[in-house]
Design an enzyme around this catalytic site. Structure first.
Site, mmCIF file in Angstrom:
data_model
loop_
_atom_site.group_PDB
_atom_site.id
_atom_site.type_symbol
_atom_site.label_atom_id
_atom_site.label_comp_id
_atom_site.label_asym_id
_atom_site.label_seq_id
_atom_site.Cartn_x
_atom_site.Cartn_y
_atom_site.Cartn_z
ATOM 1 N N CYS A 147 42.366 40.585 47.199
ATOM 2 C CA CYS A 147 43.473 39.582 47.552
ATOM 3 C C CYS A 147 44.716 39.950 46.862
ATOM 4 C CB CYS A 147 43.416 38.848 47.865
ATOM 5 S SG CYS A 147 45.101 37.243 48.024
ATOM 6 N N HIS A 193 42.745 30.938 45.617
ATOM 7 C CA HIS A 193 43.312 31.466 47.337
ATOM 8 C C HIS A 193 41.841 30.805 47.948
ATOM 9 C CE1 HIS A 193 42.059 35.044 48.743
ATOM 10 N NE2 HIS A 193 40.905 34.708 49.493
ATOM 11 N N ASN A 228 50.503 32.051 59.881
ATOM 12 C CA ASN A 228 50.155 33.151 61.091
ATOM 13 C C ASN A 228 48.036 32.970 60.545
ATOM 14 O OD1 ASN A 228 52.482 34.437 62.244
ATOM 15 N ND2 ASN A 228 52.769 35.640 60.736
ATOM 16 N N HIS A 271 45.601 35.444 52.397
ATOM 17 C CA HIS A 271 44.995 34.104 51.351
ATOM 18 C C HIS A 271 46.385 33.209 52.183
ATOM 19 C CE1 HIS A 271 46.508 33.192 47.075
ATOM 20 N NE2 HIS A 271 47.102 32.427 47.834
ATOM 21 N N HIS A 293 49.139 31.480 53.704
ATOM 22 C CA HIS A 293 50.587 31.556 53.494
ATOM 23 C C HIS A 293 51.786 30.855 54.392
ATOM 24 C CE1 HIS A 293 49.416 35.741 55.347
ATOM 25 N NE2 HIS A 293 50.248 35.650 55.527
#
Ligand code: 5GP
Ligand code: ZN
Length: 116
Positions: free
Chosen positions: A3, A45, A86, A97, A99
């Site tokens: 990630c 995460h 999104n 991850h 955001h």
């Protein structure tokens, strides 16, 4: 797990940090879409907003507490800002991850491209 944002948290990939506390990190987006374009992430995460809501709703509030602190401290409350997350292919999520994009620094235009 491979990630990119976890690597940023670990310092394995460089970033320009603008906010950090025990749980949250915020840094400039590498490809900015507004004069101010910052990404807020939780240090633990989690792949997307729905997974985060199901796993531990307090993580969502911890991110928003950081966003609120940042926007207040940088005078964005008066001028205005936009928060975007999104999720999944239709939204064009590219980093899995969770955001939140903080967009600010000038007129952002209307939301509504989908009407075209
Ligand atoms: P998404 O499309 O998943 O909502 O947003 C991912 C964002 O991460 C994009 O706006 C993209 O520009 C940003 N991004 C991708 N790779 C990097 C990177 O290595 N560093 C930083 N700071 N941002 C990145
Ligand atoms: Zn991660």
């Amino acid at each position: 797990m491979d990630c990119l944002f976890c690597k940023i948290i670990e310092g394995k990939i460089p970033s320009t940090k603008v906010y950090e506390d025990q749980k949250i990190l915020a840094f400039y987006d590498i490809q900015k879409l507004a004069k101010i374009h910052i990404l807020f992430i939780h240090k633990k995460h989690c792949s997307n907003i729905n997974a985060m809501m199901e796993e531990d709703i307090s993580k969502v509030s911890e991110i928003f507490i950081a966003i609120t602190k940042y926007t207040k401290q940088h005078g964005l409350e008066e001028k205005g800002f936009r928060i975007v997350t999104n999720t999944g292919p239709d939204a064009g999520q590219t980093i899995f991850h969770t955001h939140f994009h903080l967009l600010a620094g000038g007129p952002l235009g209307a939301l509504g491209a989908f009407r075209k």
